[in-house]
Design an enzyme around this catalytic site. Structure first.
Site, PDB file in Angstrom:
ATOM      1  CG  LEU A 167     -21.844 -56.681  -4.919  1.00  0.00           C
ATOM      2  CD1 LEU A 167     -23.020 -55.979  -5.580  1.00  0.00           C
ATOM      3  CD2 LEU A 167     -20.721 -55.693  -4.621  1.00  0.00           C
ATOM      4  CG  LEU A 212     -30.931 -53.567   0.493  1.00  0.00           C
ATOM      5  CD1 LEU A 212     -29.834 -52.913  -0.337  1.00  0.00           C
ATOM      6  CD2 LEU A 212     -32.108 -52.629   0.647  1.00  0.00           C
ATOM      7  CG  ASP A 241     -30.718 -64.930   4.654  1.00  0.00           C
ATOM      8  OD1 ASP A 241     -29.553 -64.654   4.913  1.00  0.00           O
ATOM      9  OD2 ASP A 241     -31.629 -64.086   4.674  1.00  0.00           O
TER      10      ASP A 241
END
Length: 328
Positions: free
Chosen positions: A201, A261, A225
């Site tokens: 994904l 998200l 990140d």
């Protein structure tokens, strides 16, 4: 005289061998981050102390209430009946909790065979700081907690679980008893016989995920990140020759400036869709309103009339990012 010279020479050598004692000055940006972190930790400690104090007050209130009830008994027989009644109530509560726990265990065990396979890829640990790894570990804990509560839980996998990531996960209370697959190997090795069913994904994919397929194994990049590693999961999947897909967020929501998200939000969206088979409702119930940008109130009411969840998601408040971005 020679001794004095030798002493002076030794002192000079000592000074030269010592590292510069002056600390490296922090940049303005680093100072702001440090101050923000200190304020957050202070606020967290204050909130924890308030919760503890509230619990103590509540326990004291219940204790006094119980003593008053005992003292109001007209006879010793009535007092003994009240004590016995309380014991029976406690016993019933314990039995109920035990049943609920056993029910969760059975559901999770059944999910290993019939549940939707969801993999969290932990091979990015070397790209993160210890604090970022800690943040991801917290998100994984939320993932497991959400899955345990689901009526139709998924079959969760942790792959690439080694090194500092494994060390921090082992610190979680009860981690060894989690009903979850833990693999030190990469998913590409652990699931090599099902490579054709692997789907990474990533928002960089051109394929939109319309439905979830029980035969497929959906992979989520475990990477906090802070936008440093854009496109890394898409690149990894392409090099491995596995399928990719992106959540259909852009078809239902207009995301605000924060277009990322957390791992636990993605997992919860997938689990919610398995339960209700409705992407729109799944997004609205999981993604915090502040991330959804401008949303019509009528549109909010149209999502089964249910309250929005995760408004105070701790992992989201820290603004930790993963490689799952919405594309409009």
């Amino acid at each position: 005289m020679e001794e004095e010279k030798e002493s002076e020479q030794n002192d000079q050598n000592t000074l030269e061998s010592q590292p510069n004692s002056q600390p490296t000055p922090l940049s303005k940006n680093a100072q702001k981050k440090l101050l923000k972190q200190q304020k957050w930790e202070a606020k967290k400690a204050e909130k924890k102390a308030q919760v503890k104090e509230q619990k103590m007050k509540e326990a004291e209130r219940k204790r006094k209430e119980w003593e008053e009830r005992l003292s109001s008994c007209a006879s010793e027989e009535e007092r003994l009946k009240l004590i016995e009644s309380r014991r029976e109530l406690r016993k019933e509560r314990m039995e109920k909790r035990a049943e609920e726990k056993e029910d969760k265990v059975q559901r999770l065990s059944k999910a290993k065979e019939f549940g939707q396979n969801i993999v969290i890829d932990l091979e990015f640990a070397d790209l993160m700081t210890n604090s970022e790894i800690h943040s991801l570990v917290q998100q994984i804990m939320y993932c497991y907690a959400v899955n345990r509560r689901c009526t139709s839980p998924g079959h969760l996998w942790l792959t690439g679980c080694r090194g500092e990531m494994e060390i921090q996960l082992q610190r979680l209370p009860g981690f060894d008893k989690w009903i979850i697959e833990k693999e030190s190997q990469s998913y590409i090795d652990a699931l090599q016989d099902q490579k054709e069913n692997l789907v990474y994904l990533t928002a960089d994919s051109e394929t939109v995920l319309d439905e979830l397929d029980l035969k497929k194994i959906y992979i989520i990049g475990g990477l906090v990140d802070r936008n440093r590693w854009k496109g890394i999961t898409m690149k990894k999947a392409s090099e491995q020759g596995i399928q990719t897909a992106k959540l259909p967020i852009g078809s239902y929501l207009k995301m605000s400036s924060s277009q990322v998200l957390t791992v636990n939000q993605v997992v919860e969206i997938l689990l919610k869709f398995v339960e209700i088979k409705d992407w729109k409702a799944s997004f609205f119930q999981v993604i915090p309103q502040r991330k959804r940008g401008e949303t019509d109130s009528e549109e909010l009411q149209g999502v089964d009339g249910e309250e929005l969840e995760n408004e105070d998601d701790p992992s989201d408040k820290k603004k930790r990012c993963i490689e799952v971005r919405s594309t409009q």
